[in-house]
Enzyme design. Structure first.
Site, short mmCIF file in Angstrom:
data_model
loop_
_atom_site.label_atom_id
_atom_site.label_comp_id
_atom_site.label_asym_id
_atom_site.label_seq_id
_atom_site.Cartn_x
_atom_site.Cartn_y
_atom_site.Cartn_z
N ASP A 134 0.73 -1.35 0.07
CA ASP A 134 0.07 0.00 0.11
C ASP A 134 1.24 1.65 0.17
O ASP A 134 0.92 2.15 -0.37
CB ASP A 134 -0.77 -0.35 0.89
CG ASP A 134 -1.57 -0.86 1.11
OD1 ASP A 134 -2.32 -1.38 0.14
OD2 ASP A 134 -2.71 -1.29 2.47
N ASN A 168 -4.99 9.33 1.22
CA ASN A 168 -5.45 8.68 2.27
C ASN A 168 -6.22 9.66 3.25
O ASN A 168 -7.26 9.68 3.75
CB ASN A 168 -4.49 7.51 3.02
CG ASN A 168 -4.97 6.15 2.23
OD1 ASN A 168 -5.68 6.42 1.23
ND2 ASN A 168 -3.77 5.17 2.71
#
Length: 259
Positions: free
Chosen positions: A45, A118
């Site tokens: 990620d 994010n």
């Protein structure tokens, strides 16, 4: 179904990702990112976020990215498989991810503008509690929040740091952002807020010289900030590709049922 003829291949520097890159290098024709229709990203990620930031920085945000997990969690990635890439790309589902834009002003007056896919988080730099004024659309909603920090998360990032800080999981496409305190001391019972993604969040550091605070947009940190403004950046939309059985929206939804 979409055919992606020109493909770029990028990989994390880890040994596992580099071995996978070598396995794919001779199987298909590859091109530089600035000539590609799609990017294949090998890693975890963190590397996916790094790849997406590279696209944002080079004005290639429109390029779809198909990630394959060769890291730890791989929430933003598909399963690693060496074969059937043509078929997987042809059948992949596309998901749009709209990043945040952080504008951080340091106590020295310098202004830093950084996107975040994010979350944007503010964190105390010393043992002293951070004290923050919180505004939403220029309205003061908390005159003083005493805490370790606070973060603003997108739906795509709501299952990452935001979830660890006990913030809400936001379904993809919900048009919401999460405002989540990190170890709030006062007001003790404030647990955060869910805001429409049209909202603009402004965070002012109270007594910034005595209680220094850093601002982090995903992996990029600005230290000793005085004020941070955060809003959705609708001008730069990113596209992630997923196998139909591994779709991002379903993964985010199912995180609500993980014990």
């Amino acid at each position: 179904m979409t055919d992606y003829v020109r493909r770029a291949l990028v990989a994390s520097p880890t040994a596992q990702a580099q071995a996978a890159r070598a396995a794919l290098a001779d199987a298909w024709d590859w091109c530089p990112i600035d000539e590609a229709d799609v990017v294949i990203a090998l890693g975890g990620d963190g590397f996916m976020l790094q790849t997406l930031h590279t696209l944002l920085d080079t004005r290639r945000a429109h390029l779809p990215v198909f990630g394959m997990n060769l890291g730890t969690v791989g929430f933003l990635m598909n399963e690693w498989r060496q074969h059937d890439l043509d078929e997987r790309l042809s059948n992949a589902r596309a998901f749009k991810v709209t990043p945040l834009l952080m504008t951080a002003t340091g106590i020295d007056g310098r202004v830093h503008t950084i996107p975040a896919i994010n979350e944007v988080s503010l964190l105390r730099e010393t043992r002293q509690t951070a004290k923050l004024e919180v505004r939403v659309n220029d309205r003061i909603v908390l005159e003083e929040l005493a805490c370790d920090g606070i973060l603003v998360a997108t739906p795509a990032g709501s299952t990452a740091y935001n979830l660890s800080a006990h913030g809400p999981i936001l379904p993809l496409g919900s048009a919401m952002i999460a405002l989540t305190p990190i170890s709030a001391f006062r007001p003790r019972r404030w647990r955060g807020a869910i805001l429409p993604d049209k909202a603009r969040v402004s965070l002012r550091v109270l007594d910034a010289a005595k209680r220094p605070v850093s601002a982090v947009a995903d992996q990029r940190e600005i230290r000793e900030v005085a004020e941070v403004d955060i809003a959705i950046d609708r001008a730069r939309e990113l596209t992630l590709l997923f196998d139909p059985e591994h779709a991002l929206d379903d993964r985010i939804t199912m995180e609500q049922f993980v014990a």
